[in-house]
Design an enzyme around this catalytic site. Structure first.
Site, PDB file in Angstrom:
ATOM      1  N   MET A  88       4.743   3.215   1.996  1.00  0.00           N
ATOM      2  CA  MET A  88       5.812   3.212   2.855  1.00  0.00           C
ATOM      3  C   MET A  88       6.298   4.559   3.460  1.00  0.00           C
ATOM      4  SD  MET A  88       8.302   1.223   3.792  1.00  0.00           S
ATOM      5  CE  MET A  88       9.549   1.878   4.986  1.00  0.00           C
ATOM      6  N   GLU A  92       4.585  -2.312  13.657  1.00  0.00           N
ATOM      7  CA  GLU A  92       3.495  -2.420  12.794  1.00  0.00           C
ATOM      8  C   GLU A  92       1.986  -2.765  13.578  1.00  0.00           C
ATOM      9  OE1 GLU A  92       3.467  -1.569   9.972  1.00  0.00           O
ATOM     10  OE2 GLU A  92       5.316  -1.572   9.095  1.00  0.00           O
ATOM     11  N   GLY A 114       0.810  -1.192   0.161  1.00  0.00           N
ATOM     12  CA  GLY A 114      -0.007   0.003   0.006  1.00  0.00           C
ATOM     13  C   GLY A 114       0.810   1.135  -0.002  1.00  0.00           C
ATOM     14  N   HIS A 121       3.383   6.129  11.692  1.00  0.00           N
ATOM     15  CA  HIS A 121       4.737   5.572  11.830  1.00  0.00           C
ATOM     16  C   HIS A 121       5.856   6.520  12.409  1.00  0.00           C
ATOM     17  CE1 HIS A 121       4.634   1.236  10.927  1.00  0.00           C
ATOM     18  NE2 HIS A 121       4.003   1.485   9.794  1.00  0.00           N
ATOM     19  N   GLU A 144       0.618   5.703   7.694  1.00  0.00           N
ATOM     20  CA  GLU A 144       2.054   5.952   7.465  1.00  0.00           C
ATOM     21  C   GLU A 144       2.472   7.102   8.460  1.00  0.00           C
ATOM     22  OE1 GLU A 144       3.374   3.486   5.822  1.00  0.00           O
ATOM     23  OE2 GLU A 144       1.729   2.698   5.001  1.00  0.00           O
TER      24      GLU A 144
HETATM   25  N1  B3K Z   1       6.304  -0.429   6.508  1.00  0.00           N
HETATM   26  C1  B3K Z   1       5.834  -0.799   5.058  1.00  0.00           C
HETATM   27  C2  B3K Z   1       5.761  -2.153   4.608  1.00  0.00           C
HETATM   28  C3  B3K Z   1       6.897  -2.703   4.105  1.00  0.00           C
HETATM   29  C4  B3K Z   1       6.993  -4.075   3.587  1.00  0.00           C
HETATM   30  C5  B3K Z   1       8.072  -4.547   2.847  1.00  0.00           C
HETATM   31  N2  B3K Z   1       7.973  -5.804   2.216  1.00  0.00           N
HETATM   32  C6  B3K Z   1       4.388  -0.151   4.990  1.00  0.00           C
HETATM   33  C7  B3K Z   1       3.650  -0.168   6.308  1.00  0.00           C
HETATM   34  O1  B3K Z   1       3.521  -1.047   6.954  1.00  0.00           O
HETATM   35  O2  B3K Z   1       3.410   0.921   6.643  1.00  0.00           O
HETATM   36 ZN    ZN Z   2       3.095   0.067   8.913  1.00  0.00          ZN
END
Ligand code: B3K
Ligand code: ZN
Length: 867
Positions: free
Chosen positions: A265, A322, A263, A303, A300
């Site tokens: 990053m 996550e 989706g 994060h 995002e």
């Molecule tokens: N952190 C990324 C996901 C990365 C996946 C790598 N294969 C998106 C998210 O969870 O926000």
């Molecule tokens: Zn994430």
């Protein structure tokens, strides 16, 4: 360095963690972007912090041009296909490395690649090593300065942090230099170069700082950018209000690209998004798309604190960022929208894909113990069950203690790489609530089963619930022990009133704590025939065995204080009824018909909830109660019950449908109205209502995508004669918009009929579907594998063969995408022997390939080992 890091298909274990011997105090990167020959220069300052004077640098798929240490050519190194070992190094040194990479031919969409003419990067989990030689692990944090050089046709040259310089160069080239003031691990590095339209906005933080917001989209797409920008601003404000967390840079950029594996990053200050998770307007996006965009933009953004400011020590700790960030995005959506509907969505993921992962060959705890390919562990277990574990802590601690725990966690670990244990310890220290037994949720895999027995004592008016817990063995772990499980409850009197929970003379607030294998809870002052809402709001990710009569479940549907629990009871009623039909040919009970009528004519205020209450359980929900799964019987019974309800209640459905009107607005009431309209239209199409064709046409031509798609899918699902021409008209109307065409592909994938499998094969073979674009492949294949059980699980095995043929091709192009699409083949043990044989033959075909990727290797070998 350990040899593990040096060979592919090698299992890595959580308990082997070793801190790095060298840290990096600053890193300078320079990119000279050319499609097939991009030069990457790095200068890094290294300091020894451990005992070893050797340094392992991860690096793959690149040509090493030069290495200098402290300005002198360096040759004391060994090279393997996975990286370099530099030997006999001083305690402090400057490393200078130059490499060359090929973005144009990088179809894995990991590292630096070209997406429809724009350069972009994806580094999490281990993509940075495809860009340059580095300690590509999340506990090596440093400050990045990045210079990007490219042709002027690439008007925007972006990286993390603040732009500190830009200018012209010879030969029609130009550059920009970016500096990120925060330490970060390599997986949060990002670079983008392209020609975009930009939507500008700004946000004033609570402390009064101005933040520039920039959203980059392909030329011509500005009319689809407003919703993502508005979502970002809502997320920034919400995080200040609910979590007391403020944004920390002067600029926040989001870039939408068409070729992307997931989706989005969360790269520091420069998020890269799949365009399907950004672009929306009323004509092209459904209400569901709007909701998804808002939640991913939020995810995002959140994060930035839970992931970026505090990151993970190693990838086994992935749920630290996550699970917590999913919990935060779910709370965001629930605070600004409907809590019940968000809970329903989350629980569907848990009971469907997550329970199925627990029961299959890839079972793992939310903090995995062993991994071959890290990309295989971005799972519903790490993410969604991880979020449920955070939610249980929230339930046990309460909001106030939970927020204290969050503040302490950030205070202690800001700017560092932390572990899941660090998080639990902060929660425990801030609340003084013992979480030692609770922390087992991090190490134990599998789905606990709760069995409830009840006993009512007429003489002293007590209700005793005896609850036992049992977690069945999983493929990765045979021994299980009891967990700390918070069980939320509501007791409802026969008159429909919520009863206080009194245990030992003390009032209990909603939640009882199960910590032993078997425990008794005695509730006082209870009337006979009290109904029990057990595991209210799905307060723990468990299965429940509890005998409840239809009358009790109907009381819950009518009177429960939790809207989620009303829906849950309704699903229970319908699963029981469908199973009675499948197993004994039992007709639908009149009381159930009456309940549907009651709902249809009731004044339930939330029409979106009403729509969910009127929706039959999915194929997977019913299938999860069977072993082996009677594929055809379930599909047929679902169809029969829907037709029966639709025909029996036709006049009520039509009457309710005709009361519904909305004018395409995006407020909650209009969205809910469209949801109910769509649900009822599907029943009307099933019942062959006299006006259905003209109504389908009216909705289909509406300039609102939700209405239009609801009409098209009602026509397809019920195989109306109009469905083929509607599909053609839809395709024709939207041939210029790939994201809308993905909706068409998804409908084609779930179209029932003998020819679907061949039709899908032909669409790939003719090139109509671009196999290099994950959105296209997933739209068609996921809907086929998940929502077309009769074709995918055809008894001749042709569905499994089609998927495997495509996986073989895809593994060469994009192993990450291939490994995600193999999931439907992994739960073969739930099927008949005949189907199991077909699936195993296909898995064996994959296992026999000479150069299977580590991604597919891990999943295929686990599946065959467990067979
Ligand atoms: N952190 C990324 C996901 C990365 C996946 C790598 N294969 C998106 C998210 O969870 O926000
Ligand atoms: Zn994430």
């Amino acid at each position: 360095m350990t040899t593990q890091e040096k060979s592919t298909n090698q299992t890595k274990f959580r308990t082997d963690y070793k801190a790095p011997d060298y840290t990096v105090s600053s890193l300078y990167l320079e990119f000279d972007l050319k499609a097939t020959q991009t030069r990457v220069l790095q200068k890094a300052q290294y300091h020894r912090v451990g005992a070893n004077n050797e340094l392992w640098l991860d690096g793959v798929n690149q040509t090493l041009l030069c290495i200098n240490v402290n300005g002198l050519p360096f040759s004391d190194y060994e090279m393997s296909e996975l990286g370099l070992t530099l030997k006999n190094l001083p305690a402090e040194f400057e490393l200078h490395i130059e490499t060359e990479i090929d973005p144009q031919n990088n179809t894995s969409l990991e590292g630096l690649y070209l997406s429809d003419g724009a350069y972009c990067t994806q580094c999490e989990a281990e993509g940075f090593r495809k860009i340059t030689y580095f300690q590509d692990r999340p506990d090596v944090l440093t400050k990045y300065t990045v210079k990007v050089i490219a042709d002027k046709a690439f008007t925007h040259l972006l990286s993390n942090g603040n732009k500190i310089e830009s200018g012209e160069l010879a030969d029609g080239r130009h550059f920009s230099t970016w500096q990120d003031p925060y330490n970060k691990p390599s997986y949060l590095f990002a670079l983008v170069a392209g020609d975009f339209d930009v939507l500008h906005d700004n946000f004033k933080t609570r402390s009064g700082r101005d933040v520039k917001l920039e959203l980059f989209v392909d030329k011509g797409n500005l009319d689809k950018a407003d919703h993502a920008m508005a979502s970002l601003k809502r997320a920034m404000k919400w995080d200040e209000e609910r979590f007391n967390l403020e944004y920390d840079l002067d600029i926040y950029m989001i870039v939408a690209v068409d070729f992307f594996n997931m989706g989005a990053m969360e790269n520091k200050g420069l998020n890269v998004f799949n365009s399907k998770c950004v672009l929306a307007n009323q004509a092209t996006a459904t209400d569901r798309d709007y909701h998804t965009i808002e939640s991913i933009v939020g995810h995002e953004y959140f994060h930035n604190w839970t992931g970026n400011r505090v990151t993970c020590q190693d990838w086994f700790q992935l749920s630290l960022k996550e699970g917590l960030t999913v919990f935060r995005d779910q709370e965001f959506s629930s605070d600004i929208g409907s809590r019940a509907l968000n809970r329903i969505d989350a629980v569907k993921v848990m009971r469907g894909p997550q329970f199925s992962e627990d029961a299959g060959p890839m079972a793992h705890p939310i903090r995995p113990e062993k991994v071959i390919e890290m990309n295989n562990f971005y799972t519903v277990t790490v993410y969604d069950k991880g979020s449920e574990v955070i939610r249980m802590m929230h339930t046990i601690l309460g909001e106030e203690n939970f927020q204290k725990g969050m503040q302490l966690y950030i205070e202690r670990h800001d700017g560092t790489a932390a572990t899941c244990d660090d998080f639990v310890k902060s929660m425990q220290d801030a609340s003084n609530i013992d979480l030692s037994l609770f922390s087992k949720w991090y190490s134990q895999s599998g789905t606990p089963e709760l069995a409830v027995e009840r006993e009512f004592n007429d003489a002293d008016k007590t209700l005793t619930l005896t609850v036992s817990q049992f977690t069945p063995a999983t493929q990765d772990q045979s021994d299980k022990s009891p967990l700390h499980i918070p069980i939320a409850l509501e007791l409802i009197s026969p008159e429909g009133k919520s009863q206080p929970l009194v245990i030992d003379g003390n009032k209990v607030e909603r939640v009882i704590n199960l910590t032993d294998a078997r425990q008794k809870f005695i509730f006082e002052n209870i009337a006979k025939d009290t109904s029990v809402v057990f595991l209210e709001d799905f307060s723990a990710p468990c299965k429940v065995k509890f005998e409840q009569s239809l009358a009790e479940l109907i009381t819950i549907v009518k009177y429960a204080r939790s809207d989620f629990s009303k829906w849950d009871a309704m699903q229970r009623i319908m699963v029981d009824a469908l199973k009675a039909g499948i197993d004994n040919g039992t007709q639908l009970n009149e009381e159930i018909v009456a309940l549907f009528r009651y709902l249809l004519t009731s004044n339930v205020k939330d029409l979106a909830l009403l729509s969910e209450l009127l929706t039959l359980p999915s194929f997977d929900t019913v299938a999860s109660d069977y072993h082996p799964i009677p594929v055809d019987a379930i599909t047929e019974q679902l169809h029969a019950v829907k037709s029966f309800l639709a025909t029996t209640l036709l006049s009520d459905i039509a009457a309710r449908y005709q009361t519904l009107s909305e004018n395409g607005d995006l407020d909650a009431t209009s969205i809910a109205t469209r949801a109910l309209k769509g649900r009822l239209l599907d029943y009307l199409a099933a019942a062959d209502w006299q006006d259905v064709e003209s109504e389908l046409e009216t909705q289909f031509i509406s300039d609102n995508m939700t209405n239009s798609l609801n009409a098209l899918s009602a026509s397809c699902e019920n195989k109306r004669t109009s469905h083929e021409s509607l599909l053609e008209r839809f395709k024709d109307k939207w041939r210029h918009d790939v994201l809308v065409l993905d909706k068409w592909l998804a409908l084609k994938g779930r179209l029932k009929g003998d020819n679907t499998t061949n039709a899908i094969r032909a669409m790939f073979e003719s090139g109509e579907v671009d196999i290099t674009n994950p959105n296209r492949v997933r739209a068609l294949l996921m809907s086929y594998c998940m929502f077309n059980p009769q074709s995918f699980h055809a008894r001749n095995g042709e569905g499994y063969r089609l998927l495997t043929d495509l996986l073989i091709k895809l593994d060469k192009i994009n192993p990450q995408n291939a490994a995600r699409l193999i999931t439907p083949l992994l739960s073969f043990k739930r099927h008949t022997d005949e189907r199991q044989l077909h699936v195993k033959a296909q898995l064996q075909r994959l296992a026999d390939l000479p150069d299977l990727s580590p991604d597919l290797f891990e999943k295929v070998s686990n599946a065959l080992n467990g067979a």
